[in-house]
Design an enzyme around this catalytic site. Sequence first.
Site, PDB file in Angstrom:
ATOM      1  N   GLU A  22       6.987   2.317   2.157  1.00  0.00           N
ATOM      2  CA  GLU A  22       6.527   2.566   0.783  1.00  0.00           C
ATOM      3  C   GLU A  22       5.769   3.900   0.685  1.00  0.00           C
ATOM      4  O   GLU A  22       5.434   4.512   1.701  1.00  0.00           O
ATOM      5  CB  GLU A  22       5.625   1.423   0.325  1.00  0.00           C
ATOM      6  CG  GLU A  22       4.412   1.227   1.220  1.00  0.00           C
ATOM      7  CD  GLU A  22       3.140   0.931   0.448  1.00  0.00           C
ATOM      8  OE1 GLU A  22       2.869   1.628  -0.550  1.00  0.00           O
ATOM      9  OE2 GLU A  22       2.417   0.008   0.871  1.00  0.00           O
ATOM     10  N   LYS A 152      -3.832  -7.728   1.050  1.00  0.00           N
ATOM     11  CA  LYS A 152      -4.990  -6.832   1.164  1.00  0.00           C
ATOM     12  C   LYS A 152      -6.275  -7.632   1.082  1.00  0.00           C
ATOM     13  O   LYS A 152      -6.364  -8.595   0.321  1.00  0.00           O
ATOM     14  CB  LYS A 152      -4.973  -5.802   0.034  1.00  0.00           C
ATOM     15  CG  LYS A 152      -4.076  -4.624   0.352  1.00  0.00           C
ATOM     16  CD  LYS A 152      -3.896  -3.769  -0.840  1.00  0.00           C
ATOM     17  CE  LYS A 152      -3.326  -4.608  -1.945  1.00  0.00           C
ATOM     18  NZ  LYS A 152      -3.023  -3.857  -3.146  1.00  0.00           N
TER      19      LYS A 152
HETATM   20  N1  PSU Z   1      -2.051  -1.781   0.966  1.00  0.00           N
HETATM   21  C1  PSU Z   1      -2.679  -0.700   1.471  1.00  0.00           C
HETATM   22  N2  PSU Z   1      -2.708   0.434   0.747  1.00  0.00           N
HETATM   23  C2  PSU Z   1      -2.079   0.513  -0.461  1.00  0.00           C
HETATM   24  C3  PSU Z   1      -1.405  -0.618  -0.974  1.00  0.00           C
HETATM   25  C4  PSU Z   1      -1.425  -1.741  -0.219  1.00  0.00           C
HETATM   26  O1  PSU Z   1      -3.206  -0.747   2.559  1.00  0.00           O
HETATM   27  O2  PSU Z   1      -2.114   1.567  -1.061  1.00  0.00           O
HETATM   28  C5  PSU Z   1      -0.641  -0.526  -2.262  1.00  0.00           C
HETATM   29  C6  PSU Z   1       0.776  -1.084  -2.039  1.00  0.00           C
HETATM   30  O3  PSU Z   1       1.713  -0.117  -2.431  1.00  0.00           O
HETATM   31  C7  PSU Z   1       0.817  -2.299  -2.918  1.00  0.00           C
HETATM   32  C8  PSU Z   1      -0.093  -1.879  -4.039  1.00  0.00           C
HETATM   33  O4  PSU Z   1       2.109  -2.592  -3.357  1.00  0.00           O
HETATM   34  O5  PSU Z   1      -1.162  -1.257  -3.354  1.00  0.00           O
HETATM   35  C9  PSU Z   1      -0.508  -3.053  -4.900  1.00  0.00           C
HETATM   36  O6  PSU Z   1      -1.080  -2.592  -6.078  1.00  0.00           O
HETATM   37  P1  PSU Z   1      -1.360  -3.625  -7.269  1.00  0.00           P
HETATM   38  O7  PSU Z   1      -2.347  -4.598  -6.687  1.00  0.00           O
HETATM   39  O8  PSU Z   1      -1.945  -2.798  -8.384  1.00  0.00           O
HETATM   40  O9  PSU Z   1      -0.040  -4.256  -7.594  1.00  0.00           O
END
Ligand code: PSU
Length: 309
Positions: A22, A152
């Site tokens: 990603e 996360k």
């Molecule tokens: N985990 C990390 N760093 C990130 C992300 C996840 O260690 O930058 C990113 C991923 O791309 C994940 C996104 O899909 O955060 C999720 O964002 P949201 O909770 O706004 O959907």
Amino acid sequence: MVRVSPSVQTALAAGEPVVALESTVLTHGLPRPANLDLGRRLEAVVRESGAVPATIAIIAGELTVGIDDDTMQHLAQSQAAKASLWNLASLVANGDDAGTTVAVTLHAAARAGIAVFATGGLGGVHLDPYDESADLTALARDSLVTVCSGPKSVLDAGATLERLETAGVPVAGWRSDHLAGFLTPTTPLAVPVRCDEADEVATLFHTHRDLWLSGGVVLSRPEPSGLAADVLRDLTQAAHADAHAAGVRGKDLTPYLLERLAVRSDGATVQANLRLLEGNARLAAEIARAIAAQRERRAASTSPNEVSA
Ligand code: PSU
Ligand code: MN
């Protein structure tokens, strides 16, 4: 509408193992210049481990599977947007640059025919204030193995696991009976299945597909060098208090919390994040090789009595 680079196209056509990566981690997840170093490092790790890397991003409105080094540099240094499923069409229509979240990376990788994806931590559920990542939608829809270190740590891991159960997404613990805790090795939450070898993960993936089940498989790999659970819990609570005080919400919340964790831990969370991303990329390459090997064996011995997905 999905552009696949020549090297990734060639690898897929030849049945070689490919690992999707990603790009929101590059545009929003890590500080500069660690982000560019990491993007390059992950591709190198995948190659060293015998697979072809495909970093996915939106470049000038094109959803691109497999970006080159110039493009990665541009992305790591620009003010790119953060693409999830609800803004994907508008970013493409406007010709924007964007890092792809887990949700959009899965969507693009599935359309390109990639079976394995490596990331750091999954988006998921946060209960108060309520927030639920579209990563869960894509995990329930697109048929890939997603190698991660759990949800996360800024999220509610238990609620996220419950949503994955509801969505029918198998969550396998890599050499572990418990869900990984992203920046801390593990949570106390039991996972429904454990895999100790790459071949078992490939079998689980193929069986899921043979049963015509939609969606992918989550492979949760604990990162042994992570922070202590109580240290991370205190940091996370403080980061949430910062976000509340600053009024940060919506798509800005995840990057903001990750940044607050980094500041409050003197960079320890960034170091842990880098290590787990690298380990996940290495494991993903191994899983991609196991899936490619099983595909070859299966192609050589198709049973005439079965309809296959
Ligand atoms: N985990 C990390 N760093 C990130 C992300 C996840 O260690 O930058 C990113 C991923 O791309 C994940 C996104 O899909 O955060 C999720 O964002 P949201 O909770 O706004 O959907
Ligand atoms: Mn959200």
